[in-house]
Design a protein around this motif. Structure first.
Motif, PDB file in Angstrom:
ATOM      1  N   ALA A  40      27.387  -7.054  15.561  1.00 24.76           N
ATOM      2  CA  ALA A  40      28.620  -6.976  14.766  1.00 24.76           C
ATOM      3  C   ALA A  40      29.812  -7.230  15.679  1.00 24.76           C
ATOM      4  O   ALA A  40      29.937  -6.598  16.727  1.00 24.76           O
ATOM      5  CB  ALA A  40      28.743  -5.608  14.117  1.00 24.76           C
ATOM      6  N   ARG A  41      30.652  -8.148  15.284  1.00 25.35           N
ATOM      7  CA  ARG A  41      31.874  -8.441  16.034  1.00 25.35           C
ATOM      8  C   ARG A  41      33.055  -8.266  15.098  1.00 25.35           C
ATOM      9  O   ARG A  41      33.107  -8.880  14.034  1.00 25.35           O
ATOM     10  CB  ARG A  41      31.843  -9.871  16.577  1.00 25.35           C
ATOM     11  CG  ARG A  41      33.009 -10.139  17.484  1.00 25.35           C
ATOM     12  CD  ARG A  41      32.792 -11.410  18.294  1.00 25.35           C
ATOM     13  NE  ARG A  41      33.765 -11.519  19.349  1.00 25.35           N
ATOM     14  CZ  ARG A  41      35.046 -11.842  19.157  1.00 25.35           C
ATOM     15  NH1 ARG A  41      35.492 -12.071  17.949  1.00 25.35           N
ATOM     16  NH2 ARG A  41      35.863 -11.923  20.183  1.00 25.35           N
ATOM     17  N   TYR A  64      30.032   8.496  18.704  1.00 26.26           N
ATOM     18  CA  TYR A  64      28.877   9.270  18.248  1.00 26.26           C
ATOM     19  C   TYR A  64      27.686   8.354  17.993  1.00 26.26           C
ATOM     20  O   TYR A  64      26.560   8.657  18.413  1.00 26.26           O
ATOM     21  CB  TYR A  64      29.219  10.070  16.986  1.00 26.26           C
ATOM     22  CG  TYR A  64      28.047  10.867  16.475  1.00 26.26           C
ATOM     23  CD1 TYR A  64      27.735  12.095  17.035  1.00 26.26           C
ATOM     24  CD2 TYR A  64      27.238  10.371  15.455  1.00 26.26           C
ATOM     25  CE1 TYR A  64      26.642  12.825  16.598  1.00 26.26           C
ATOM     26  CE2 TYR A  64      26.144  11.096  14.998  1.00 26.26           C
ATOM     27  CZ  TYR A  64      25.848  12.319  15.565  1.00 26.26           C
ATOM     28  OH  TYR A  64      24.760  13.028  15.132  1.00 26.26           O
ATOM     29  N   LEU A  65      27.912   7.250  17.313  1.00 24.42           N
ATOM     30  CA  LEU A  65      26.819   6.323  17.001  1.00 24.42           C
ATOM     31  C   LEU A  65      26.250   5.692  18.270  1.00 24.42           C
ATOM     32  O   LEU A  65      25.049   5.440  18.343  1.00 24.42           O
ATOM     33  CB  LEU A  65      27.284   5.266  15.993  1.00 24.42           C
ATOM     34  CG  LEU A  65      27.595   5.814  14.588  1.00 24.42           C
ATOM     35  CD1 LEU A  65      28.305   4.755  13.742  1.00 24.42           C
ATOM     36  CD2 LEU A  65      26.345   6.314  13.895  1.00 24.42           C
ATOM     37  N   GLU A  66      27.099   5.490  19.273  1.00 18.06           N
ATOM     38  CA  GLU A  66      26.602   5.013  20.572  1.00 18.06           C
ATOM     39  C   GLU A  66      25.741   6.083  21.226  1.00 18.06           C
ATOM     40  O   GLU A  66      24.652   5.795  21.734  1.00 18.06           O
ATOM     41  CB  GLU A  66      27.768   4.673  21.502  1.00 18.06           C
ATOM     42  CG  GLU A  66      28.386   3.315  21.262  1.00 18.06           C
ATOM     43  CD  GLU A  66      29.467   3.013  22.281  1.00 18.06           C
ATOM     44  OE1 GLU A  66      29.105   2.597  23.401  1.00 18.06           O
ATOM     45  OE2 GLU A  66      30.656   3.202  21.960  1.00 18.06           O
ATOM     46  N   LYS A  73      27.500  -0.925  22.804  1.00 13.57           N
ATOM     47  CA  LYS A  73      28.673  -1.779  22.962  1.00 13.57           C
ATOM     48  C   LYS A  73      28.331  -2.915  23.910  1.00 13.57           C
ATOM     49  O   LYS A  73      27.736  -2.705  24.968  1.00 13.57           O
ATOM     50  CB  LYS A  73      29.852  -0.975  23.502  1.00 13.57           C
ATOM     51  CG  LYS A  73      31.139  -1.747  23.480  1.00 13.57           C
ATOM     52  CD  LYS A  73      32.312  -0.849  23.787  1.00 13.57           C
ATOM     53  CE  LYS A  73      33.591  -1.635  23.601  1.00 13.57           C
ATOM     54  NZ  LYS A  73      34.754  -0.813  23.834  1.00 13.57           N
ATOM     55  N   ILE A  74      28.686  -4.105  23.494  1.00 15.53           N
ATOM     56  CA  ILE A  74      28.455  -5.291  24.309  1.00 15.53           C
ATOM     57  C   ILE A  74      29.762  -5.593  25.030  1.00 15.53           C
ATOM     58  O   ILE A  74      30.801  -5.770  24.393  1.00 15.53           O
ATOM     59  CB  ILE A  74      28.031  -6.487  23.440  1.00 15.53           C
ATOM     60  CG1 ILE A  74      26.725  -6.171  22.711  1.00 15.53           C
ATOM     61  CG2 ILE A  74      27.913  -7.749  24.284  1.00 15.53           C
ATOM     62  CD1 ILE A  74      26.339  -7.201  21.664  1.00 15.53           C
ATOM     63  N   ASP A  75      29.699  -5.614  26.360  1.00 18.00           N
ATOM     64  CA  ASP A  75      30.892  -5.961  27.133  1.00 18.00           C
ATOM     65  C   ASP A  75      31.190  -7.425  26.920  1.00 18.00           C
ATOM     66  O   ASP A  75      30.351  -8.292  27.144  1.00 18.00           O
ATOM     67  CB  ASP A  75      30.672  -5.698  28.620  1.00 18.00           C
ATOM     68  CG  ASP A  75      31.071  -4.295  29.019  1.00 18.00           C
ATOM     69  OD1 ASP A  75      31.844  -3.657  28.276  1.00 18.00           O
ATOM     70  OD2 ASP A  75      30.609  -3.832  30.073  1.00 18.00           O
ATOM     71  N   THR A  76      32.377  -7.661  26.469  1.00 15.59           N
ATOM     72  CA  THR A  76      32.787  -9.035  26.212  1.00 15.59           C
ATOM     73  C   THR A  76      34.222  -9.210  26.678  1.00 15.59           C
ATOM     74  O   THR A  76      35.006  -8.273  26.635  1.00 15.59           O
ATOM     75  CB  THR A  76      32.637  -9.391  24.717  1.00 15.59           C
ATOM     76  OG1 THR A  76      33.094 -10.718  24.509  1.00 15.59           O
ATOM     77  CG2 THR A  76      33.395  -8.467  23.816  1.00 15.59           C
TER      78      THR A  76
END
Length: 106
Positions: A40-41, A64-66, A73-76
């Motif tokens: 998801a972005r 919380y979901l993480e 989370k994708i580092d971008t």
């Protein structure tokens, strides 16, 4: 047709999951709707608009979901947020819901 029914099943399972708050459930559902191949972005502002909560509450939900392993989370370097939705965790929620429905119908 099967894809839509699978999506409906996942959304019902998330709705019935007792371990998320209503806004966490809605956040996850919105991310699933925005995702492609479980990526998801989006932006925090968009999420807040769609879930109808404040930015601070959205950050609490995402954190919380993480922590629960549902999101990574994708580092971008791009602007916005990018999350990988853990399909295994979604499947666990879906399977729990399916078992609960089966037990209730017996």
């Amino acid at each position: 047709m099967k894809i839509q029914s699978e999506k409906d099943l996942i959304f019902k399972a998330i709705d019935s999951y007792d371990f998320y708050t209503n806004s966490q459930k809605k956040t996850l559902q919105v991310l699933l709707n925005l995702s492609e191949d479980y990526i998801a972005r989006t932006t925090v502002n968009t999420l807040c608009e769609l879930v109808k909560i404040t930015k601070s509450m959205m950050y609490v939900n995402l954190s919380y979901l993480e922590k629960e392993g549902v999101l990574t989370k994708i580092d971008t370097k791009k602007r916005g947020l990018e999350y990988k939705i853990n399909q295994e965790e979604i499947d666990k929620v879906k399977n729990l819901y399916t078992k609960k429905i089966t037990m209730m119908s017996n």
